[in-house]
Scaffold this active site. Structure first.
Site, PDB file in Angstrom:
ATOM      1  N   GLY A  90       0.842  -1.189   0.000  1.00 51.88           N
ATOM      2  CA  GLY A  90       0.000   0.000   0.000  1.00 51.88           C
ATOM      3  C   GLY A  90       0.873   1.232   0.000  1.00 51.88           C
ATOM      4  O   GLY A  90       2.080   1.169  -0.236  1.00 51.88           O
ATOM      5  N   MET A 103       2.015   2.876   2.375  1.00 51.33           N
ATOM      6  CA  MET A 103       3.040   2.876   3.417  1.00 51.33           C
ATOM      7  C   MET A 103       4.136   1.874   3.116  1.00 51.33           C
ATOM      8  O   MET A 103       5.037   1.676   3.928  1.00 51.33           O
ATOM      9  CB  MET A 103       2.408   2.526   4.763  1.00 51.33           C
ATOM     10  CG  MET A 103       1.538   3.611   5.317  1.00 51.33           C
ATOM     11  SD  MET A 103       2.397   4.591   6.527  1.00 51.33           S
ATOM     12  CE  MET A 103       2.582   3.425   7.855  1.00 51.33           C
ATOM     13  N   ASP A 158      -7.568   9.257   9.397  1.00 52.50           N
ATOM     14  CA  ASP A 158      -7.863   8.479   8.184  1.00 52.50           C
ATOM     15  C   ASP A 158      -8.717   7.253   8.508  1.00 52.50           C
ATOM     16  O   ASP A 158      -8.357   6.125   8.172  1.00 52.50           O
ATOM     17  CB  ASP A 158      -6.566   8.048   7.498  1.00 52.50           C
ATOM     18  CG  ASP A 158      -6.803   7.626   6.044  1.00 52.50           C
ATOM     19  OD1 ASP A 158      -7.791   8.104   5.441  1.00 52.50           O
ATOM     20  OD2 ASP A 158      -6.029   6.826   5.526  1.00 52.50           O
TER      21      ASP A 158
END
Length: 978
Positions: A23, A25, A136
């Site tokens: 993803g 990150m 988030d």
């Protein structure tokens, strides 16, 4: 990082098992922690993030804050590290699906939506209280475990990147989306942004509430509240004055209250939104409870009363009703559900004449009145249990049947039983003996004084060889019967079974739903024992426990397990008694046995047993806290889980959390002595001494007294120099079974002032008193505590003798840890490593042991070897939990900084000790911190401060033993400054 890591690659002490996904990150891997033998998730950070020093510094700061969050619905961050393969984050591995994956499989039912939302809100409430905003909240950052526990991912990590991430991240590797901390740049996942976030403004906790509102809307409607063909259109919809379509457009299951909750969470103006996640959580829980009641009523109402046949085909349109643009409704599976659907679809052409509606209502009311007691209880009512009237003449029934009935009824989340402890306190307040039998008249007086509605009057009588048991709930204000149940046992061995049957039937008559009874219906003989003799011994043990006589309770509980080796609840109670009397090895043994038999107990007792196991045996802090949180949710009126959480938070130094839990424990059980002592201890830890004394005063006004309260008063008096009050507390404890603790208090205060010889004398007295009572673990802990104190103050010869003697008595964890610290302080590394190795083998899952206590021991060794940098690095793992080590971590870290000549860093650590006197008011480390602070001031060139701090230390140690090494050295250093 571009190259995928193959299986079996090693990063630090983690071995890669497989790739989970990728993803924004970076890549995420399933790995095995080879040190603690557990699965973890490793997130390998992208090179462009790791290479930016500012971003990494900010990330580390955020991650540290997030890792300190202890909550069952928040993912645990184990550590942040760096290897040749890059920077990585190690977190707990969650076996489950993301909320996104779950919604793609099938729509969530309304009850599931509320449960998931409530758990997320609970996580947010805790994080916001610690000043952490998620930024988030979205389905990819929420995971649902197989057991129904919700985990919120990536708390505090949303600041890591500073570029917009792809719209469709890999759901196998859910990560946080970016958001800028300063105003001016729009970041985050567009569809879940709050208006202020979309404008690039500074955000606070209310932005998470908005995002959760979006999430709830999506779970219910099957679509997002703000939509568009691209990110710009989505942001425009969020920023516009247009409100999202009502949920009723997409599902007829959404009640008006849910519409209100979601609308308030999605308010465009922050001031009109929920102002705290806790307020949202309360509304969600209330709605869920109300819907459960409505569902039960619809399920139990005969359909023929509405003019609908009880069986037969259901029209096809009822099976396929699907609101336009929304998710399909599950087909109706019963006539009752069909009735509800038809009423809700009235505007779609299903009509009823007024006469039919009136007849339906009259029929429903008639049936309800016929089948419902005129004065059944509600969840707000509390019941007092009177003692059994035993006309059978057999003394084995005395006390036993009442205790068995209490166990049976307490497993019900609906019924609220006035505990035996509260009964005893009420009797004392009435000027009666706390041991007086609660007759019908006494029980009614208790109810009237306490403002309670009902009492349960019970009796057993012999009928030939048979026994007749009668249970009757009585309105204490009017004397009217609320409900009555009777059962017959063929012989004495069947009495407990018959009592359980009667209790279960009575629960329904008192208003508890069949669904609740079926879920929480462990029979007495399964949940406890089928042996009356064993239960009699158990009841006598509980009676001693209620009087605070823990040592006296143990023989009775032990006897109960000897009669019935499968008596799980007796083992669990015995574990608590051992724990309360500091016999941790025996507590662990009893908890292990109870856990092995946990399938034999009720749901409430299973939670009690499991919590004891995770605390006393494995030391798995997260599982312990999760169990207590589940206990709270299942039995919201039970004070025990709040009380246990308060104990643990005090142990961890999380005093603000203790205050919250202890206050709730007191609210639920106002006569809980432990609740008051825990709250007072928390105020002591927060340096709020007057409030601590006030709380104890409130307890004493109710004639609640415990040794723990006296210890708090002793410590406050010591801080304030009040020798008279100190003496009063010592006199109160003298002559009691635990009088050895008072000798220990005095040993601590003498050591605080540097009077080691007097401290040893008090410790020896404490040791002999504990030894006389055959409290081996306690005696060993007293010895090894004195040894650790001697090592700290430079007497290693005496330390060796005492450590050897203590380890010869007990190899419990509470003996071995201070022994290892004492040996490491004096340079006995070989023996220290032997003890550490044994502890790791015996307690591989113990959170505090492996995260705090063993790193502390190893850091002592490294500092002694002249490796201060390594010592400091080892102590980094302790930060989330270092309150469990009191002043030890800060003091050792300060010493390490002194060795590195880092005066400012050292001063900060020692000052932290001096600023928190209440953490450990009698610890000699508080005195020694003055020496450390003075030395740090010298390194900083602040001679005036150094001189003043040395003077403060010498004043504290004005009566100290003159040959104490640290005193001699401190005087020399002070003379140089003069």
């Amino acid at each position: 990082m571009s190259k995928e890591l193959p299986a079996n690659t090693t990063l630090s002490h983690y071995r890669i098992v497989s790739k989970l996904g990728a993803g924004g990150m970076g890549e995420v891997y399933l790995a095995q922690d080879t040190n603690l033998d557990r699965k973890v998730a490793l997130k390998i950070l992208p090179a462009e993030v790791a290479s930016n020093r500012d971003r990494m510094d900010r990330f580390v700061q955020e991650a540290k804050a997030a890792s300190a969050l202890n909550h069952p619905n928040i993912i645990t961050i184990h550590e942040i590290d760096q290897t040749d393969s890059g920077h990585f984050i190690a977190t707990e591995f969650i076996d489950g699906d993301t909320l996104r994956e779950r919604m793609q499989i099938e729509p969530l039912k309304l009850g599931e939506v509320l449960d998931v939302a409530a758990q997320i809100a609970s996580a947010l409430s805790t994080a916001h209280a610690d000043g952490i905003v998620h930024r988030d909240i979205k389905p990819e950052n929420v995971m649902l475990r197989r057991d129904g526990i919700v985990k919120v991912l990536d708390f505090g990590l949303a600041k890591l990147t500073e570029r917009l991430l792809p719209e469709s991240p890999d759901t196998k590797a859910p990560t946080s989306a970016p958001i800028k901390t300063e105003p001016g740049m729009v970041m985050g996942t567009a569809a879940y942004m709050s208006p202020e976030q979309a404008r690039g403004l500074l955000v606070d906790a209310r932005t998470d509430i908005f995002s959760l509102g979006v999430l709830i809307y999506e779970m219910v409607a099957g679509r997002l509240p703000f939509v568009g063909s691209n990110k710009i259109e989505i942001l425009a919809a969020i920023l516009s004055d247009r409100e999202p379509p009502p949920l009723a457009r997409y599902t007829h299951e959404a009640p008006a209250e849910l519409e209100r909750i979601v609308a308030k969470a999605l308010a465009k103006e922050r001031e009109e939104r929920y102002q705290s996640a806790k307020d949202l959580l309360i509304d969600l829980r209330h709605l869920k409870k109300r819907l459960e009641i409505d569902t039960e009523l619809a399920r139990t109402t005969p359909p023929e009363k509405f003019g609908v046949p009880p069986s037969g085909p259901i029209p096809s349109e009822a099976k396929t009703a699907r609101p336009e643009g929304g998710i399909p409704h599950p087909p109706a599976t019963s006539s009752a559900e069909y009735i509800v659907d038809q009423v809700k679809l009235h505007k779609r052409g299903v009509t009823m004449t007024l006469g039919v509606l009136v007849l339906a209502m009259v029929g429903a009311i008639f049936w309800y009145l016929k089948h419902t007691p005129a004065a059944s209880l509600t969840e707000k009512d509390t019941i007092v249990l009177a003692d059994f009237v035993n006309t059978a003449g057999d003394p084995v029934f005395d006390g036993t049947l009442k205790q068995a009935l209490a166990v049976q009824l307490e497993q019900s989340p609906f019924l609220n039983i006035f505990s035996d402890q509260r009964v005893r306190e009420a009797l004392k307040f009435m000027g009666r003996s706390p041991d007086e039998r609660v007759t019908r008249d006494v029980g009614r007086e208790i109810c009237q004084r306490q403002g309670l509605k009902a009492m349960l009057v019970s009796s057993i009588a012999s009928l030939g060889n048979h026994y007749v048991i009668t249970l009757e709930a009585v309105n204490a204000q009017t004397g009217d019967s609320i409900a009555r149940e009777q059962s017959e046992a063929e012989n004495k061995e069947q009495v407990l079974h018959a009592l359980g049957d009667a209790a279960m039937k009575l629960r329904e008559k008192l208003g508890e739903s069949l669904q609740s009874i079926q879920k929480f219906d462990a029979p007495i003989e399964q949940a406890t024992t089928s042996s009356l003799e064993a239960f009699k011994a158990f009841s006598l043990g509980v009676e001693q426990q209620l009087k605070g006589r823990y040592l006296e309770a143990i023989p009775f509980l032990k006897r109960a397990t000897e009669i019935d080796p499968n008596f799980a609840l007796a083992y669990a109670r015995m574990a608590s008694m051992y724990y309360n009397s500091r016999q941790d090895a025996l507590a662990a043994e009893a908890s292990q046995k109870a856990f092995e038999l946990r399938d034999r107990v009720s749901e409430r007792e299973r939670l009690y047993v499991s919590a004891g196991y995770y605390d006393n045996v494995t030391g798995e802090l997260e599982k312990y806290l999760e169990t207590l949180e589940l206990w709270k949710r299942t039995y919201p009126r039970d004070a025990s889980p709040h009380n246990n959480l308060a104990v643990k938070y005090n142990e961890l130094g999380l005093f603000d959390k203790t205050v919250e839990e202890a206050r709730e424990a007191i609210r639920l059980n106002p006569s809980s002595a432990s609740g008051y002592s825990l709250l007072a201890a928390a105020f002591l830890g927060l340096n709020r001494f007057d409030e601590a004394k006030e709380i104890i005063g409130q307890a004493q006004a109710q004639k609640l007294e415990t040794t723990a309260m006296r210890r708090i008063l002793f410590r406050i008096a010591f801080i304030q120099g009040d020798a008279t009050t100190m003496k009063q507390q010592i006199e109160w404890v003298n002559g009691k079974p635990d009088e050895y603790v008072a000798q220990g208090w005095q040993a601590e205060t003498e050591a605080f002032s540097g009077q080691l010889q007097k401290a040893r004398e008090f410790s020896n007295r404490a040791f002999k008193l504990a030894e006389r009572r055959d409290l081996k673990d306690v005696a060993a802990q007293i010895l090894v505590g004195a040894a650790a104190r001697d090592a700290l103050l430079g007497d290693c010869l005496m330390m060796k003798e005492q450590t050897a003697k203590a380890l010869g008595i007990s190899h419990s964890q509470l003996t071995m840890i201070p022994a290892a610290n004492a040996l490491a302080t004096c340079g006995e590394f070989s023996q220290t490593q032997t003890i550490s190795g044994e502890l790791v083998r015996r307690f591989p899952k113990d959170t505090i042991l492996n995260k705090v206590l063993l790193p502390l021991v190893q850091a002592r060794i490294e500092l002694h070897r002249g490796n201060p940098a390594q010592a400091i690095q080892l102590l980094e793992t302790t930060r989330p939990y270092e309150g469990a080590a009191h002043f030890q971590v800060a003091y050792l870290r300060g010493q390490a900084y002194l060795s590195q000549q880092k005066g400012a860093d050292a001063a900060a650590e020692f000052q932290n000790i001096l600023d928190h006197r209440g953490w450990q008011p009698t610890s000699p480390l508080y005195s020694l911190a003055h020496v450390g602070l003075a030395r740090a001031a010298v390194l900083q060139g602040n001679t005036a401060k150094a001189r003043k701090t040395y003077q403060d230390f010498l004043a504290l140690w004005k009566d100290a033993d003159p040959d104490t090494p640290i005193l001699i050295q401190a005087k020399k250093e002070y003379e140089k400054l003069k």
